[in-house]
Design an enzyme around this catalytic site. Structure first.
Site, PDB file in Angstrom:
ATOM      1  N   HIS A  62       2.901  -3.715   6.906  1.00 22.41           N
ATOM      2  CA  HIS A  62       1.951  -2.637   6.641  1.00 22.41           C
ATOM      3  C   HIS A  62       2.008  -1.622   7.780  1.00 22.41           C
ATOM      4  O   HIS A  62       2.681  -1.826   8.781  1.00 22.41           O
ATOM      5  CB  HIS A  62       0.523  -3.192   6.537  1.00 22.41           C
ATOM      6  CG  HIS A  62       0.265  -3.968   5.281  1.00 22.41           C
ATOM      7  ND1 HIS A  62      -0.397  -3.441   4.199  1.00 22.41           N
ATOM      8  CD2 HIS A  62       0.589  -5.244   4.929  1.00 22.41           C
ATOM      9  CE1 HIS A  62      -0.471  -4.351   3.242  1.00 22.41           C
ATOM     10  NE2 HIS A  62       0.115  -5.461   3.661  1.00 22.41           N
TER      11      HIS A  62
ATOM     12  N   GLU B 125       2.067   3.658   2.958  1.00 25.19           N
ATOM     13  CA  GLU B 125       2.620   3.054   4.171  1.00 25.19           C
ATOM     14  C   GLU B 125       4.152   3.041   4.112  1.00 25.19           C
ATOM     15  O   GLU B 125       4.820   2.022   4.085  1.00 25.19           O
ATOM     16  CB  GLU B 125       2.018   1.661   4.353  1.00 25.19           C
ATOM     17  CG  GLU B 125       0.500   1.753   4.527  1.00 25.19           C
ATOM     18  CD  GLU B 125      -0.228   0.428   4.485  1.00 25.19           C
ATOM     19  OE1 GLU B 125       0.430  -0.632   4.524  1.00 25.19           O
ATOM     20  OE2 GLU B 125      -1.481   0.441   4.421  1.00 25.19           O
TER      21      GLU B 125
ATOM     22  N   HIS C  38       0.845  -1.188   0.000  1.00 24.61           N
ATOM     23  CA  HIS C  38       0.000   0.000   0.000  1.00 24.61           C
ATOM     24  C   HIS C  38       0.881   1.239   0.000  1.00 24.61           C
ATOM     25  O   HIS C  38       1.735   1.423   0.872  1.00 24.61           O
ATOM     26  CB  HIS C  38      -0.941  -0.013   1.211  1.00 24.61           C
ATOM     27  CG  HIS C  38      -1.988  -1.066   1.114  1.00 24.61           C
ATOM     28  ND1 HIS C  38      -2.538  -1.685   2.221  1.00 24.61           N
ATOM     29  CD2 HIS C  38      -2.609  -1.623   0.037  1.00 24.61           C
ATOM     30  CE1 HIS C  38      -3.443  -2.569   1.820  1.00 24.61           C
ATOM     31  NE2 HIS C  38      -3.498  -2.544   0.506  1.00 24.61           N
TER      32      HIS C  38
ATOM     33  N   GLU D  19       1.180  -4.916  11.191  1.00 26.04           N
ATOM     34  CA  GLU D  19       0.747  -3.524  11.113  1.00 26.04           C
ATOM     35  C   GLU D  19       1.619  -2.742  12.087  1.00 26.04           C
ATOM     36  O   GLU D  19       1.514  -2.901  13.301  1.00 26.04           O
ATOM     37  CB  GLU D  19      -0.732  -3.388  11.470  1.00 26.04           C
ATOM     38  CG  GLU D  19      -1.680  -4.085  10.509  1.00 26.04           C
ATOM     39  CD  GLU D  19      -1.903  -3.303   9.220  1.00 26.04           C
ATOM     40  OE1 GLU D  19      -1.341  -2.188   9.086  1.00 26.04           O
ATOM     41  OE2 GLU D  19      -2.643  -3.803   8.349  1.00 26.04           O
TER      42      GLU D  19
END
Length: 430
Positions: free
Chosen positions: A302, A170, A167, A375
């Site tokens: 991420h 990020e 993404h 994350e």
């Protein structure tokens, strides 16, 4: 999980209106933004929110933060939730700039990342080798760095894969790759644990699998909260595919992605339709030797939320076709072990909401690779959301050192995490 306050994403810049999705407002002030949604309190309710085509950026107690169009925000409100627009990060750039804002200059652009890779390989030629596994839609190289002792030999060693920046917004994940490149080479010979693991594993680091999106996100020196790649979508002016909804395992199966090219979670017209996904998947498939996948474990990095996630994302069930109870327990045990070292929250991906076509489901369901999503920092928008200042890079990348070394350690037999190595990993006695 904690309720969090979030910094909002910036709508697309006026200079780049050609990239606005079909049906989006011509005024960039009316483009995608971030919203606090108060009300969703279960995975099922959060999935309902995501099925509007919005991207769920953050999950709290009884709330989520989403990136959504104004139309999607209204649709979420129609579900019975309270929707509040959030402010965006400051536009700090100038025309013609294709770099991070000056105060965030320690982040690496794609060109700067390439320089780091080349320097690492030049400084450690026996440990690191650069391979190009494909090219992005715009023609940028998709780089893989192999790290192992005697790197020129294809050893019979457990292989571990680290992927970064699916993404575009990020950017901290690219810094995680830079940290790993440096740690696994510069600490070799001095740190006994690193040395042993580099001697006994083959490590693949793909530091940016969405370079077009990353560069687009910082074009003009301002952040755009761009998530997708930048390939056109035939028959529409909408741009980009969400790479982490484009993988060829249960693609589009379960309401965990969008079929609308205008949406931020658009899964593409077919699995592996994004060139970046297709070529990275081909690279992973190329690691099958004599019918056996050499890659045994993987982390896809991420931001944000400080979570360690494992498959599946396409179903709420712990076990499902391709995931036995032992498979699940080994994922959970190893994920929890890594979370204990970095302070993240460990959980199955679908505990948040349903996703389909993700890399983690594909790595496990299609290739049998133990796979995790990290994350990274921050836990919430109060820490900067997708755009924390560059002063946090050293602490928040090194924070994952022990977790990464743990995965490398268990890569010879992830079932060791539940004490079942004899059942799954040891050859039977003659």
């Amino acid at each position: 999980m904690r309720t969090r306050t979030m910094l909002a994403a910036v709508p697309l810049a006026a200079l780049l209106l050609a990239h606005l999705p079909a049906g989006a407002a011509a005024d960039p002030a009316d483009g995608p933004g971030q919203y606090l949604v108060t009300g969703p309190d279960t995975a099922e309710e959060r999935t309902e929110v995501a099925r509007t085509g919005a991207a769920v950026d953050e999950v709290g107690d009884g709330s989520v933060v989403v990136t959504a169009s104004q139309e999607q925000a209204e649709e979420i409100g129609d579900l019975g939730h309270t929707v509040t627009a959030l402010p965006g990060p400051e536009d700090r750039g100038g025309a013609g700039v294709r770099d991070f804002p000056p105060e965030d200059s320690d982040y690496h652009s794609f060109a700067e990342l390439d320089e780091v890779v080349d320097a690492t390989v030049a400084d450690h030629p026996d440990l690191a080798a650069k391979e190009v596994v494909g090219t992005s839609h715009e023609g940028r190289e998709l780089i893989a760095v192999k790290i192992t002792s005697d790197v020129g030999t294809d050893h019979d060693r457990p292989e571990v894969l680290f992927t970064h920046s699916q993404h575009a917004r990020e950017h901290l994940t690219v810094e995680m790759a830079v940290y790993l490149l440096r740690t696994l080479t510069e600490d070799y010979g001095g740190d006994p644990e690193v040395t042993e693991l580099v001697d006994t594993r083959e490590i693949w680091i793909l530091p940016n699998v969405n370079p077009d999106g990353s560069e687009y996100d910082i074009a003009d020196g301002s952040y755009k909260s761009w998530r997708k790649n930048t390939q056109p979508n035939e028959g529409t002016s909408a741009i980009g595919t969400d790479l982490n909804r484009n993988w060829a395992y249960e693609w589009g199966c379960c309401g965990g992605s969008s079929g609308d090219p205008a949406d931020i979670t658009y899964r593409g017209p077919a699995a592996e339709s994004a060139p970046e996904v297709k070529q990275v998947a081909d690279f992973v498939r190329s690691r099958v030797v004599d019918g056996e996948q050499q890659i045994t474990a993987a982390i896809d990095f991420h931001t944000y939320g400080e979570l360690v996630l494992w498959p599946y994302g396409h179903t709420y069930d712990d076990t499902a076709p391709g995931m036995t109870r032992d498979d699940y327990e080994a994922h959970a045990a190893l994920g929890t072990m890594m979370a204990d070292s970095n302070g993240y929250t460990p959980q199955q991906s679908s505990d948040l909401y349903i996703t389909d076509g993700s890399i983690n489901d594909w790595l496990w369901g299609d290739q049998g690779i133990f796979s995790f999503t990290f994350e990274m920092f921050p836990s919430g928008g109060g820490g900067g959301g997708f755009y924390p200042g560059d002063e946090i890079i050293p602490e928040e990348t090194s924070r994952n050192r022990e977790a990464v070394l743990t995965l490398l350690d268990y890569a010879d037999c992830p079932y060791r995490a539940i004490g079942k190595e004899a059942e799954y990993c040891e050859a039977p006695a003659a």
